[in-house]
Design a protein around this motif. Structure first.
Motif, PDB file in Angstrom:
ATOM      1  N   VAL A  20       0.863  -1.180   0.000  1.00  0.00           N
ATOM      2  CA  VAL A  20       0.000   0.000   0.000  1.00  0.00           C
ATOM      3  C   VAL A  20       0.901   1.232   0.000  1.00  0.00           C
ATOM      4  N   TYR A  21       0.336   2.336  -0.448  1.00  0.00           N
ATOM      5  CA  TYR A  21       1.131   3.563  -0.466  1.00  0.00           C
ATOM      6  C   TYR A  21       0.220   4.757  -0.213  1.00  0.00           C
ATOM      7  N   LEU A  22       0.838   5.818   0.263  1.00  0.00           N
ATOM      8  CA  LEU A  22       0.182   7.107   0.396  1.00  0.00           C
ATOM      9  C   LEU A  22       0.893   8.072  -0.537  1.00  0.00           C
ATOM     10  N   ARG A  23       0.121   8.792  -1.319  1.00  0.00           N
ATOM     11  CA  ARG A  23       0.665   9.899  -2.102  1.00  0.00           C
ATOM     12  C   ARG A  23       0.200  11.157  -1.390  1.00  0.00           C
ATOM     13  N   VAL A  24       1.142  11.927  -0.889  1.00  0.00           N
ATOM     14  CA  VAL A  24       0.811  13.113  -0.115  1.00  0.00           C
ATOM     15  C   VAL A  24       1.357  14.341  -0.832  1.00  0.00           C
ATOM     16  N   LYS A  25       0.505  15.346  -0.949  1.00  0.00           N
ATOM     17  CA  LYS A  25       0.915  16.632  -1.514  1.00  0.00           C
ATOM     18  C   LYS A  25       0.678  17.683  -0.433  1.00  0.00           C
ATOM     19  N   ARG A  26       1.710  18.468  -0.143  1.00  0.00           N
ATOM     20  CA  ARG A  26       1.622  19.495   0.895  1.00  0.00           C
ATOM     21  C   ARG A  26       1.554  20.867   0.236  1.00  0.00           C
ATOM     22  N   TYR A  27       0.680  21.691   0.814  1.00  0.00           N
ATOM     23  CA  TYR A  27       0.427  23.028   0.270  1.00  0.00           C
ATOM     24  C   TYR A  27       0.656  24.078   1.352  1.00  0.00           C
ATOM     25  N   ALA A  28       0.412  25.321   0.986  1.00  0.00           N
ATOM     26  CA  ALA A  28       0.592  26.443   1.904  1.00  0.00           C
ATOM     27  C   ALA A  28      -0.267  26.270   3.158  1.00  0.00           C
ATOM     28  N   VAL A  30      -2.964  16.988   1.178  1.00  0.00           N
ATOM     29  CA  VAL A  30      -3.982  16.198   0.488  1.00  0.00           C
ATOM     30  C   VAL A  30      -3.359  14.835   0.229  1.00  0.00           C
ATOM     31  N   ALA A  31      -4.060  13.781   0.641  1.00  0.00           N
ATOM     32  CA  ALA A  31      -3.512  12.431   0.538  1.00  0.00           C
ATOM     33  C   ALA A  31      -4.371  11.562  -0.364  1.00  0.00           C
ATOM     34  N   TYR A  32      -3.720  10.621  -0.998  1.00  0.00           N
ATOM     35  CA  TYR A  32      -4.344   9.599  -1.825  1.00  0.00           C
ATOM     36  C   TYR A  32      -3.800   8.272  -1.334  1.00  0.00           C
ATOM     37  N   VAL A  33      -4.665   7.290  -1.168  1.00  0.00           N
ATOM     38  CA  VAL A  33      -4.254   5.961  -0.734  1.00  0.00           C
ATOM     39  C   VAL A  33      -4.378   5.011  -1.909  1.00  0.00           C
ATOM     40  N   GLY A  34      -3.375   4.181  -2.105  1.00  0.00           N
ATOM     41  CA  GLY A  34      -3.431   3.201  -3.178  1.00  0.00           C
ATOM     42  C   GLY A  34      -2.772   1.899  -2.767  1.00  0.00           C
ATOM     43  N   GLN A  35      -2.916   0.920  -3.630  1.00  0.00           N
ATOM     44  CA  GLN A  35      -2.267  -0.375  -3.424  1.00  0.00           C
ATOM     45  C   GLN A  35      -1.892  -0.912  -4.789  1.00  0.00           C
ATOM     46  N   SER A  36      -0.843  -1.711  -4.817  1.00  0.00           N
ATOM     47  CA  SER A  36      -0.382  -2.236  -6.094  1.00  0.00           C
ATOM     48  C   SER A  36       0.468  -3.477  -5.869  1.00  0.00           C
ATOM     49  N   LYS A  37       0.501  -4.325  -6.874  1.00  0.00           N
ATOM     50  CA  LYS A  37       1.402  -5.482  -6.855  1.00  0.00           C
ATOM     51  C   LYS A  37       2.837  -5.043  -7.133  1.00  0.00           C
ATOM     52  N   GLN A  38       2.995  -3.860  -7.751  1.00  0.00           N
ATOM     53  CA  GLN A  38       4.307  -3.256  -7.978  1.00  0.00           C
ATOM     54  C   GLN A  38       4.177  -1.756  -7.692  1.00  0.00           C
ATOM     55  N   VAL A  39       4.520  -1.370  -6.482  1.00  0.00           N
ATOM     56  CA  VAL A  39       4.320   0.008  -6.037  1.00  0.00           C
ATOM     57  C   VAL A  39       5.052   1.003  -6.934  1.00  0.00           C
ATOM     58  N   LEU A  40       6.257   0.681  -7.360  1.00  0.00           N
ATOM     59  CA  LEU A  40       7.014   1.612  -8.203  1.00  0.00           C
ATOM     60  C   LEU A  40       6.264   1.930  -9.498  1.00  0.00           C
ATOM     61  N   ALA A  41       5.613   0.943 -10.081  1.00  0.00           N
ATOM     62  CA  ALA A  41       4.844   1.176 -11.312  1.00  0.00           C
ATOM     63  C   ALA A  41       3.720   2.186 -11.059  1.00  0.00           C
TER      64      ALA A  41
END
Length: 189
Positions: A31-39, A44-55
């Motif tokens: 699983v992974y979190l994609r986090v973007k930080r602003y002023a 803002v976070a996005y949660v995902g999962q993958s068999k190959q996280v790098l892809a």
């Protein structure tokens, strides 16, 4: 049943290994979190999962740079939606839109927890859903979906370990996920 998330990262622009042989670590299921930080401390976070996280990380970065992803300004306000006609109009203002896309790509940080470090890949969907719910409760989530997981006939407890993260990253994930375990008490369907 206890599942463990051993968080690693961040990965992102300027933070990937230079040597291609070091990418193997990211070519695993998790699983992974994609986090973007602003002023003003907004994240803002996005949660995902993958068999190959790098892809998946590569897909996220490519989507931003190819204008097929929503773009936000420095305050985190949406200023570009990736509809086909909007992308064509964006070409008329390519310098401004490209600067927004580049800024979004630079602020994306990915944090990963890999299956083989603490949980079976059969639980990817459940862990992803529980993380989505927690982040929706604690912050601003870009995705909150219904799970695509089977029913579980046992209690599931998901604990996060932030020990390998640096101080600021540890605080960021603790703010989004918290220290309390994620729990499914009576099964799940």
């Amino acid at each position: 049943m206890k599942l463990e998330l051993h968080w690693q990262g961040p990965y992102g622009a300027g933070l990937f290994p230079e040597d291609a042989s070091d990418y193997e670590e990211l070519l695993r299921a998790g699983v992974y979190l994609r986090v973007k930080r602003y002023a003003k401390g907004r994240s803002v976070a996005y949660v995902g999962q993958s068999k190959q996280v790098l892809a998946r990380i590569d897909q996220h970065m490519g989507a931003v740079l190819s204008l097929t992803h929503t773009l936000r300004d420095d305050d985190g306000l949406v200023c570009f939606e990736p509809a086909f006609d909007a992308r064509l109009r964006a070409l008329n203002d390519i310098d401004r839109i490209a600067a927004l896309a580049l800024a979004e790509a630079r602020r994306m940080r990915f944090y990963c927890a890999f299956c083989e470090d603490g949980f079976d890949s059969d639980y990817l969907g459940l862990v992803e859903f529980l993380l989505m719910q927690r982040i929706a409760d604690n912050g601003e989530a870009e995705n909150v979906n219904q799970p695509t997981v089977s029913e579980f006939d046992t209690e599931v407890i998901v604990e996060s370990d932030y020990s390998v993260l640096a101080g600021e990253d540890k605080n960021l994930l603790r703010g989004l996920i918290g220290d309390a375990p994620l729990v499914v008490e009576d099964g799940f369907d």
